[in-house]
Structures are given as C-alpha cells and as structure tokens.
Scaffold this motif. Structure first.
Motif, PDB file in Angstrom:
ATOM      1  N   MET A 111       0.859  -1.189   0.000  1.00  0.00           N
ATOM      2  CA  MET A 111       0.000   0.000   0.000  1.00  0.00           C
ATOM      3  C   MET A 111       0.892   1.233   0.000  1.00  0.00           C
ATOM      4  SD  MET A 111      -3.236  -0.965   0.126  1.00  0.00           S
ATOM      5  CE  MET A 111      -4.266   0.211   0.959  1.00  0.00           C
ATOM      6  N   TYR A 112       0.615   2.168  -0.893  1.00  0.00           N
ATOM      7  CA  TYR A 112       1.393   3.394  -1.013  1.00  0.00           C
ATOM      8  C   TYR A 112       0.443   4.582  -0.859  1.00  0.00           C
ATOM      9  CZ  TYR A 112       4.861   0.225  -2.950  1.00  0.00           C
ATOM     10  OH  TYR A 112       5.748  -0.809  -3.123  1.00  0.00           O
ATOM     11  N   SER A 113       0.962   5.676  -0.369  1.00  0.00           N
ATOM     12  CA  SER A 113       0.173   6.900  -0.217  1.00  0.00           C
ATOM     13  C   SER A 113       0.946   8.033  -0.874  1.00  0.00           C
ATOM     14  CB  SER A 113      -0.065   7.192   1.269  1.00  0.00           C
ATOM     15  OG  SER A 113      -0.863   8.334   1.412  1.00  0.00           O
ATOM     16  N   GLU A 114       0.437   8.524  -2.000  1.00  0.00           N
ATOM     17  CA  GLU A 114       1.108   9.574  -2.754  1.00  0.00           C
ATOM     18  C   GLU A 114       0.444  10.911  -2.457  1.00  0.00           C
ATOM     19  OE1 GLU A 114       3.659   8.388  -3.544  1.00  0.00           O
ATOM     20  OE2 GLU A 114       3.546   6.590  -4.742  1.00  0.00           O
ATOM     21  N   MET A 115       1.243  11.940  -2.201  1.00  0.00           N
ATOM     22  CA  MET A 115       0.738  13.226  -1.736  1.00  0.00           C
ATOM     23  C   MET A 115       0.679  14.250  -2.870  1.00  0.00           C
ATOM     24  SD  MET A 115       2.046  15.546   1.461  1.00  0.00           S
ATOM     25  CE  MET A 115       3.516  16.226   0.714  1.00  0.00           C
ATOM     26  N   LEU A 116      -0.485  14.882  -3.003  1.00  0.00           N
ATOM     27  CA  LEU A 116      -0.692  15.961  -3.964  1.00  0.00           C
ATOM     28  C   LEU A 116      -0.825  17.272  -3.197  1.00  0.00           C
ATOM     29  CD1 LEU A 116      -1.408  17.139  -6.787  1.00  0.00           C
ATOM     30  CD2 LEU A 116      -3.808  16.644  -6.217  1.00  0.00           C
ATOM     31  N   THR A 117      -0.022  18.269  -3.580  1.00  0.00           N
ATOM     32  CA  THR A 117      -0.145  19.620  -3.038  1.00  0.00           C
ATOM     33  C   THR A 117      -0.526  20.541  -4.184  1.00  0.00           C
ATOM     34  OG1 THR A 117       1.585  19.168  -1.405  1.00  0.00           O
ATOM     35  CG2 THR A 117       1.036  21.481  -1.805  1.00  0.00           C
ATOM     36  N   VAL A 118      -1.614  21.287  -4.015  1.00  0.00           N
ATOM     37  CA  VAL A 118      -2.016  22.263  -5.017  1.00  0.00           C
ATOM     38  C   VAL A 118      -1.873  23.661  -4.424  1.00  0.00           C
ATOM     39  CG1 VAL A 118      -3.566  20.721  -6.273  1.00  0.00           C
ATOM     40  CG2 VAL A 118      -4.472  22.106  -4.423  1.00  0.00           C
ATOM     41  N   THR A 119      -1.526  24.619  -5.292  1.00  0.00           N
ATOM     42  CA  THR A 119      -1.371  26.013  -4.891  1.00  0.00           C
ATOM     43  C   THR A 119      -2.180  26.863  -5.859  1.00  0.00           C
ATOM     44  OG1 THR A 119       0.862  25.539  -4.109  1.00  0.00           O
ATOM     45  CG2 THR A 119       0.309  27.859  -4.459  1.00  0.00           C
ATOM     46  N   ASP A 120      -2.833  27.901  -5.325  1.00  0.00           N
ATOM     47  CA  ASP A 120      -3.616  28.768  -6.209  1.00  0.00           C
ATOM     48  C   ASP A 120      -2.950  30.133  -6.372  1.00  0.00           C
ATOM     49  OD1 ASP A 120      -4.307  30.370  -4.013  1.00  0.00           O
ATOM     50  OD2 ASP A 120      -6.345  29.593  -3.868  1.00  0.00           O
ATOM     51  N   ASP A 121      -3.572  30.975  -7.197  1.00  0.00           N
ATOM     52  CA  ASP A 121      -3.005  32.292  -7.504  1.00  0.00           C
ATOM     53  C   ASP A 121      -3.106  33.281  -6.347  1.00  0.00           C
ATOM     54  OD1 ASP A 121      -5.765  32.570  -7.659  1.00  0.00           O
ATOM     55  OD2 ASP A 121      -5.758  33.454  -9.666  1.00  0.00           O
ATOM     56  N   ARG A 122      -3.697  32.860  -5.221  1.00  0.00           N
ATOM     57  CA  ARG A 122      -3.763  33.698  -4.019  1.00  0.00           C
ATOM     58  C   ARG A 122      -2.753  33.247  -2.964  1.00  0.00           C
ATOM     59  NH1 ARG A 122     -10.062  32.517  -3.642  1.00  0.00           N
ATOM     60  NH2 ARG A 122      -9.102  30.517  -4.045  1.00  0.00           N
ATOM     61  N   GLY A 123      -1.969  32.214  -3.313  1.00  0.00           N
ATOM     62  CA  GLY A 123      -0.964  31.704  -2.381  1.00  0.00           C
ATOM     63  C   GLY A 123      -1.478  30.645  -1.419  1.00  0.00           C
ATOM     64  N   GLN A 124      -2.746  30.243  -1.551  1.00  0.00           N
ATOM     65  CA  GLN A 124      -3.284  29.178  -0.706  1.00  0.00           C
ATOM     66  C   GLN A 124      -2.753  27.830  -1.175  1.00  0.00           C
ATOM     67  OE1 GLN A 124      -7.688  30.115   0.648  1.00  0.00           O
ATOM     68  NE2 GLN A 124      -7.573  30.147  -1.574  1.00  0.00           N
ATOM     69  N   THR A 125      -2.563  26.897  -0.243  1.00  0.00           N
ATOM     70  CA  THR A 125      -2.193  25.530  -0.600  1.00  0.00           C
ATOM     71  C   THR A 125      -3.139  24.569   0.103  1.00  0.00           C
ATOM     72  OG1 THR A 125      -0.616  25.310   1.219  1.00  0.00           O
ATOM     73  CG2 THR A 125       0.255  26.081  -0.891  1.00  0.00           C
ATOM     74  N   ASP A 126      -3.307  23.393  -0.495  1.00  0.00           N
ATOM     75  CA  ASP A 126      -4.076  22.313   0.113  1.00  0.00           C
ATOM     76  C   ASP A 126      -3.441  21.005  -0.310  1.00  0.00           C
ATOM     77  OD1 ASP A 126      -6.196  21.400   1.784  1.00  0.00           O
ATOM     78  OD2 ASP A 126      -7.372  20.859   0.015  1.00  0.00           O
ATOM     79  N   VAL A 127      -3.673  19.976   0.500  1.00  0.00           N
ATOM     80  CA  VAL A 127      -3.026  18.677   0.295  1.00  0.00           C
ATOM     81  C   VAL A 127      -4.075  17.572   0.329  1.00  0.00           C
ATOM     82  CG1 VAL A 127      -1.379  17.034   1.308  1.00  0.00           C
ATOM     83  CG2 VAL A 127      -0.888  19.479   1.362  1.00  0.00           C
ATOM     84  N   ASP A 128      -3.892  16.557  -0.512  1.00  0.00           N
ATOM     85  CA  ASP A 128      -4.700  15.338  -0.464  1.00  0.00           C
ATOM     86  C   ASP A 128      -3.783  14.169  -0.782  1.00  0.00           C
ATOM     87  OD1 ASP A 128      -6.995  13.783  -0.112  1.00  0.00           O
ATOM     88  OD2 ASP A 128      -7.626  13.975  -2.195  1.00  0.00           O
ATOM     89  N   PHE A 129      -4.266  12.961  -0.500  1.00  0.00           N
ATOM     90  CA  PHE A 129      -3.466  11.755  -0.685  1.00  0.00           C
ATOM     91  C   PHE A 129      -4.210  10.759  -1.551  1.00  0.00           C
ATOM     92  CE2 PHE A 129      -2.155  13.756   3.178  1.00  0.00           C
ATOM     93  CZ  PHE A 129      -0.780  13.648   3.158  1.00  0.00           C
ATOM     94  N   CYS A 130      -3.484  10.092  -2.426  1.00  0.00           N
ATOM     95  CA  CYS A 130      -4.018   8.998  -3.229  1.00  0.00           C
ATOM     96  C   CYS A 130      -3.424   7.710  -2.695  1.00  0.00           C
ATOM     97  CB  CYS A 130      -3.656   9.171  -4.695  1.00  0.00           C
ATOM     98  SG  CYS A 130      -4.327   7.859  -5.730  1.00  0.00           S
ATOM     99  N   VAL A 131      -4.282   6.813  -2.234  1.00  0.00           N
ATOM    100  CA  VAL A 131      -3.824   5.506  -1.762  1.00  0.00           C
ATOM    101  C   VAL A 131      -3.748   4.586  -2.973  1.00  0.00           C
ATOM    102  CG1 VAL A 131      -4.357   3.522  -0.298  1.00  0.00           C
ATOM    103  CG2 VAL A 131      -4.812   5.850   0.520  1.00  0.00           C
ATOM    104  N   VAL A 132      -2.609   3.920  -3.130  1.00  0.00           N
ATOM    105  CA  VAL A 132      -2.395   3.003  -4.244  1.00  0.00           C
ATOM    106  C   VAL A 132      -2.111   1.626  -3.667  1.00  0.00           C
ATOM    107  CG1 VAL A 132      -1.027   2.492  -6.299  1.00  0.00           C
ATOM    108  CG2 VAL A 132      -1.420   4.878  -5.613  1.00  0.00           C
ATOM    109  N   GLN A 133      -2.920   0.650  -4.042  1.00  0.00           N
ATOM    110  CA  GLN A 133      -2.695  -0.730  -3.610  1.00  0.00           C
ATOM    111  C   GLN A 133      -2.083  -1.487  -4.775  1.00  0.00           C
ATOM    112  OE1 GLN A 133      -6.162  -2.950  -2.440  1.00  0.00           O
ATOM    113  NE2 GLN A 133      -4.968  -4.657  -1.689  1.00  0.00           N
TER     114      GLN A 133
END
Length: 194
Positions: free
Chosen positions: A155-177
């Motif tokens: 099981m792997y957990s890959e992390m996505l970080t997105v950034t917008d034009d206002r400087g905000q960031t957010d994170v989510d994870f994709c679990v890969v089996q």
C-alpha cells in the motif's frame, strides 16, 4: 432496500441515515457513534454522527467511509457518486476555498504504470497555479497527472499539493494498492466497504 445481508447487520462502527426522499447515507469506520444517535430518531443537518476512526474493515488506517444510495431509473437502489455533493457543501460553508483532490484511489499490479490524477481539485474564486506530487519512491512530479510504476506489492500513499493564484495551498493523498504481478484485478463497480 437492495442492500446485501452484510449491510443490514447492525455494527458498532456504522450509522445509516435515510432522508425523506428515500436516499441512504452510510458512515463507516467510526471510532465512536455520537450518543445522541438513536434508532428511529431524526437527524438534523449539522448534527454530529460520530468520531473518525479506523474500526471495522478499515484496513487499519483512520478514515471515514461515506456512501450514498438512492433509487435509480430502474427502480432499484444504486450507489451515488458523492464527490459533487460533498464538494458543493464544503464550498458553501467555506467560500473561496482551495480543495486538493488526488482521488480516486488506485489498484494495480507490480510493474504496471498507475496514473495519479489531481484534475478533480477545485479552486473557488481563483485559479490553481501548480500541482506537486510527492512520491513515496523519493520522486516528485509537477503536473496535474503523473504516472508511477511500483516494483513491490503493498500500500502506497502519494501526496498531492495544489497552490492557487492567491498563495493558498491544500493537500490530499491517493492511496495506491499494488498486487502481485499475476493477480486478477476486478474492473467495474468497486466492492462496497462493509
């Protein structure tokens, strides 16, 4: 209606709510069900249901398994894709929010290319300017989509970080089996988590 027998059995980690239109909402893997929840008692919008947990068949990691079932055109009940409803509700409560979305989770075999997809991410009132994948193999990628090969099952957990034009960031994870090379992977509807 139309639930298999395992979904009808009461469980210590699950709450099922029915609305006036006959839709069912399933909350599973709860560490604790709120003491105000009682069989047959109405639940109002905003009422607590329980606390996030890793109970039942959660795979050992804390998460909320949420599902929606409604009458389909055939008259039978079927699964409803919850993401649009959940995203809309979140954005209603948090206008201007940035939501990273690295879903759906993936299943594959050793040596296969697996696509990770961040295209369901949402930026309310702005524009996403960057996508950054931090991979468990030590690599990284800077596109909305990327592919990864896994040389070992697990099981792997890959992390996505997105950034917008206002400087905000957010994170989510994709679990890969990742399964052994010759394992059959069922296609079509995913089995229910019970």
């Amino acid at each position: 209606p139309d639930f298999d027998d395992s979904a009808r059995v009461p469980r210590y980690d699950r709450v099922v709510v029915q609305d006036e239109q006959g839709w069912y909402y399933l909350y599973s893997h709860l560490d604790m069900i709120d003491p105000t929840i009682e069989l047959g008692r109405p639940v109002e919008a905003g009422d607590p249901v329980g606390a996030l947990g890793k109970e039942g068949a959660s795979g050992g990691w804390a998460h909320l398994h949420f599902g929606m079932t409604s009458p389909q055109p055939s008259g039978r009940y079927g699964q409803v894709e919850g993401y649009p409803f959940l995203a809309e509700a979140y954005l209603h409560e948090h206008p201007g929010a940035l939501l990273a979305c690295a879903r759906p989770h993936r299943v594959g075999r050793v040596g296969e290319e697996i696509e990770l997809d961040g295209s369901r991410s949402i930026c309310d009132g702005g524009k996403i300017t960057s996508y950054h994948w931090t991979l468990q193999n030590g690599g990284a990628a800077g596109d909305v989509r990327t592919t990864v090969k896994y040389e070992q099952e697990g099981m792997y957990s890959e992390m996505l970080t997105v950034t917008d034009d206002r400087g905000q960031t957010d994170v989510d994870f994709c679990v890969v089996q990742i399964l052994p090379p010759k394992t059959a992977i069922p296609r079509g509807p995913r089995p229910r988590c019970t």
